[in-house]
Motif scaffolding. Structure first.
Motif, PDB file in Angstrom:
ATOM      1  N   ASP B  28      52.032 -10.590 103.146  1.00 44.23           N
ATOM      2  CA  ASP B  28      51.263  -9.600 102.589  1.00 44.23           C
ATOM      3  C   ASP B  28      51.777  -8.208 103.397  1.00 44.23           C
ATOM      4  OD1 ASP B  28      50.272 -10.432 104.995  1.00 44.23           O
ATOM      5  OD2 ASP B  28      48.259  -9.998 104.584  1.00 44.23           O
ATOM      6  N   ALA B  29      52.868  -8.188 103.940  1.00 46.63           N
ATOM      7  CA  ALA B  29      53.361  -6.828 104.687  1.00 46.63           C
ATOM      8  C   ALA B  29      53.444  -5.707 103.567  1.00 46.63           C
ATOM      9  CB  ALA B  29      54.577  -6.953 105.349  1.00 46.63           C
ATOM     10  N   ASN B  30      53.049  -4.568 104.171  1.00 47.10           N
ATOM     11  CA  ASN B  30      53.171  -3.491 103.133  1.00 47.10           C
ATOM     12  C   ASN B  30      54.419  -2.832 103.949  1.00 47.10           C
ATOM     13  OD1 ASN B  30      51.987  -2.307 105.476  1.00 47.10           O
ATOM     14  ND2 ASN B  30      50.287  -1.483 104.541  1.00 47.10           N
ATOM     15  N   ARG B  31      55.144  -2.981 105.024  1.00 44.15           N
ATOM     16  CA  ARG B  31      56.170  -2.347 105.377  1.00 44.15           C
ATOM     17  C   ARG B  31      57.205  -3.451 105.698  1.00 44.15           C
ATOM     18  NH1 ARG B  31      54.122   2.554 107.648  1.00 44.15           N
ATOM     19  NH2 ARG B  31      52.622   3.145 106.379  1.00 44.15           N
ATOM     20  N   LYS B  32      58.609  -3.163 105.238  1.00 43.27           N
ATOM     21  CA  LYS B  32      59.554  -4.238 105.686  1.00 43.27           C
ATOM     22  C   LYS B  32      61.039  -3.448 105.826  1.00 43.27           C
ATOM     23  CE  LYS B  32      62.127  -8.059 103.452  1.00 43.27           C
ATOM     24  NZ  LYS B  32      62.623  -8.677 102.373  1.00 43.27           N
ATOM     25  N   ILE B  33      61.583  -4.086 107.017  1.00 43.41           N
ATOM     26  CA  ILE B  33      62.798  -3.174 107.200  1.00 43.41           C
ATOM     27  C   ILE B  33      63.908  -4.031 107.957  1.00 43.41           C
ATOM     28  CG2 ILE B  33      62.374  -2.274 109.683  1.00 43.41           C
ATOM     29  CD1 ILE B  33      63.217   0.533 107.718  1.00 43.41           C
ATOM     30  N   GLU B  34      65.011  -3.953 107.590  1.00 40.46           N
ATOM     31  CA  GLU B  34      66.160  -4.803 107.920  1.00 40.46           C
ATOM     32  C   GLU B  34      67.155  -3.786 109.049  1.00 40.46           C
ATOM     33  OE1 GLU B  34      67.260  -7.638 106.734  1.00 40.46           O
ATOM     34  OE2 GLU B  34      65.893  -7.376 104.865  1.00 40.46           O
ATOM     35  N   GLY B  35      66.962  -4.592 110.264  1.00 39.00           N
ATOM     36  CA  GLY B  35      67.850  -3.793 111.195  1.00 39.00           C
ATOM     37  C   GLY B  35      68.911  -4.500 111.605  1.00 39.00           C
TER      38      GLY B  35
END
Lengths: 411, 151
Positions: B28-35
């Motif tokens: 239920d994340a509202n932010r997701k990012i690939e580093g």
């Protein structure tokens, strides 16, 4: 395992490399990053110094004494490279910055002239980025397709898969002679025969092979061969493109400028003859002359003697590495150059690299500019120890002891 | 023989590397990012649940070296429950300390648990490992939704 002695005096050879006699983090330097770049012997360093102290001038221009002397030295380096590769003509030797620039030159001249929409370039799955990206750039510009021949789990080219990808649209085959990430030595004689049977020229990326084996471009019958000086105990910033005369003559010029012209008017320019057509601008004079010194140095020891010594080092290192249960070798082809790529269970190669450096051991940790190879083996990176003519079995022992300490530290 | 490097490879680092905290996918994340660290191939996926400026939850997945894994793990522990602003300030402090010169005066106390990673400043080649998770977090908080790279 017995440790066969090299055919040359290793102690004397090591003394030729001033950089080797230092300590790093209070340990004697153990330099095992030779596939990235090799160290320089005194004759190479002295050659650079001598050019600037005694002989330096621009080349191919002046009528004064220094210009003539420097031009002679520069052109004698070309002859040394010609002999080193057994090229038929001196003008088949083009000086460039390195292997990368050599491949880009072929892509931008031979490629632009001969590759069109729907045509294909064939490489392999074990290439360095420098033998992938120039072709991608060409394919994108020309509307051509880059085909990739498959490799096996041991890191060997699958020749059947390679053959299946040769087509009537293939305009060029470009393969590494020896893989920098895996050590695999490719069966280039077969590759060239298969490509030539269809009239397709072959470029060999010789960045790793030139320092480690005798290369005879006429016997191989390759159409292009590229290598870098800095991996051959010479300076960085100088490398070579060999091309067959007929191909080079038919290729358009690449960079425009001085030295590459015969006659310039604002309406039209006539290009110079080979090799100058591809050598626009003032070249890397001192480093070219020093590359000649590096070739003299290697020849004096003997390329075959160097190859034999490195083969022993690799065999010894492989045997010792296999005794470490936590270690996995990446690249286990039967025909390999002196490169030991490996991973350790649950320890990232970057940690291995930093920790070994604490023991004075220089290895490479990372993707080795071969990300597709890493993807194939499903590892983010590997640790890589690569050997040169000055390495010793004792240094292999130090490496293996270091690896065991790293494993112990990570528990 | 490897004792000299204990200033960087402390027991806390090994602990977080072996058992990274908040190492999970967040549904239920509202932010997701690939580093991504192109230098060493480290990849991290950072998840966050940010509501009204408060970081309610943060987690990560990925593969990396001990320094980057421990840094990500410690970061998730610390910023969970912080406001975006607090996390941003902490990143600035962390970044200043890890990229500072050895002689620079640093307030390690303000870093709390993160102080164990301060030793990375003596190893410039590894600073990016320590800051990858933080760059990813910063990007996730800005919600620009692109892959971040340390290059």
């Amino acid at each position: 395992m017995s440790q066969p002695q090299p055919r040359f005096d290793l102690t004397k050879i090591r003394a030729d490399f001033p950089i080797l006699s230092q300590t790093i983090n209070r340990h004697p330097l153990v330099y095992l990053d030779n596939a990235a770049s090799t160290q320089k012997p005194k004759p190479v360093i002295d050659a650079i110094r001598k050019v600037y102290e005694e002989d330096y001038s621009n080349v191919h221009r002046g009528v004064h004494t220094l210009s003539q002397r420097c031009t002679d030295l520069f052109e004698s380096a070309r002859e040394k490279v010609q002999t080193f590769l057994n090229a038929k003509h001196g003008h088949e030797i083009i000086f460039v910055r390195g292997t990368t620039e050599a491949i880009n030159l072929v892509a931008q001249t031979y490629g632009r002239k001969n590759v069109g929409p729907g045509d294909e370039i064939l490489i392999t799955a074990m290439e360095h980025h420098s033998n992938i990206v120039p072709w991608q750039m060409l394919c994108e510009a020309a509307g051509a397709v880059l085909k990739v021949a498959p490799i096996s789990g041991t890191g060997e080219l699958l020749l059947d898969g390679f053959a299946a990808l040769l087509s009537e649209r293939t305009r060029l085959v470009s393969v590494t002679h020896m893989s920098n990430a895996l050590g695999t030595i490719n069966p280039v004689e077969q590759i060239i025969a298969m490509a030539h049977a269809r009239g397709i020229p072959v470029l060999l990326d010789g960045a790793q092979s030139a320092p480690h084996m005798t290369v005879d471009v006429q016997a191989l019958d390759c159409d292009f061969y590229a290598f870098s000086g800095h991996k051959l105990y010479g300076p960085s910033g100088i490398g070579v493109l060999y091309g067959k005369e007929s191909l080079l003559k038919a290729m358009p010029a690449w960079q425009g400028g001085g030295d590459m012209i015969r006659r310039v008017t604002f309406e039209k320019t006539e290009y110079n003859e080979l090799p100058y057509k591809f050598e626009a601008g003032t070249p890397n004079i001192a480093d070219t002359i020093a590359l000649g010194a590096a070739i003299d140095y290697v020849n004096a020891i003997g390329v075959d003697a160097i190859a034999e010594h490195e083969h022993h080092l690799l065999a010894y290192a492989t045997e010792r590495a296999l005794q470490i249960p936590e270690l996995t070798l990446i690249g286990t082809a039967p025909h390999k150059g002196a490169i030991l790529s490996f991973t350790l269970d649950h320890i990232h190669p970057h940690d291995i690299g930093t920790l070994l450096d604490q023991l004075g051991i220089a290895i490479r940790a990372g993707h080795h500019c071969a990300m597709p190879v890493m993807d194939f083996f499903e590892v983010p990176a590997t640790a890589r120890a690569s050997f040169g003519l000055y390495n010793t079995c004792e240094e292999v022992d130090v490496l293996m002891d270091g690896i065991r300490q790293v494993i112990k530290m990570f528990g | 023989m490897l004792d000299q490097i204990r200033d960087l490879y402390q027991e806390v680092v090994f602990d977080h590397n072996r058992n990274p905290r908040n190492f999970r996918v967040m549904e239920d994340a509202n932010r997701k990012i690939e580093g991504f660290n192109p230098l060493c191939g480290d990849r991290i996926t950072l998840y966050a649940k940010v509501i009204d400026g408060l970081i309610e939850d943060v987690s990560f997945q990925g593969s990396g070296c001990a320094i980057s894994t421990a840094s990500a793990s410690l970061m998730t522990e610390i910023v969970k429950g912080q406001t975006e602003q607090e996390a941003e300030q902490l990143f600035e402090l962390f970044h200043r300390i890890t990229t500072g010169k050895n002689g620079d005066e640093v307030n390690l106390e303000a870093l709390g648990k993160l102080a164990v990673l301060a030793g990375v400043r003596a190893y410039p080649a590894r600073v990016k490992c320590a800051t990858l998770a933080w760059h990813s977090l910063q990007s996730a908080l800005k919600n620009d939704g692109e892959t971040v790279s340390t290059e």
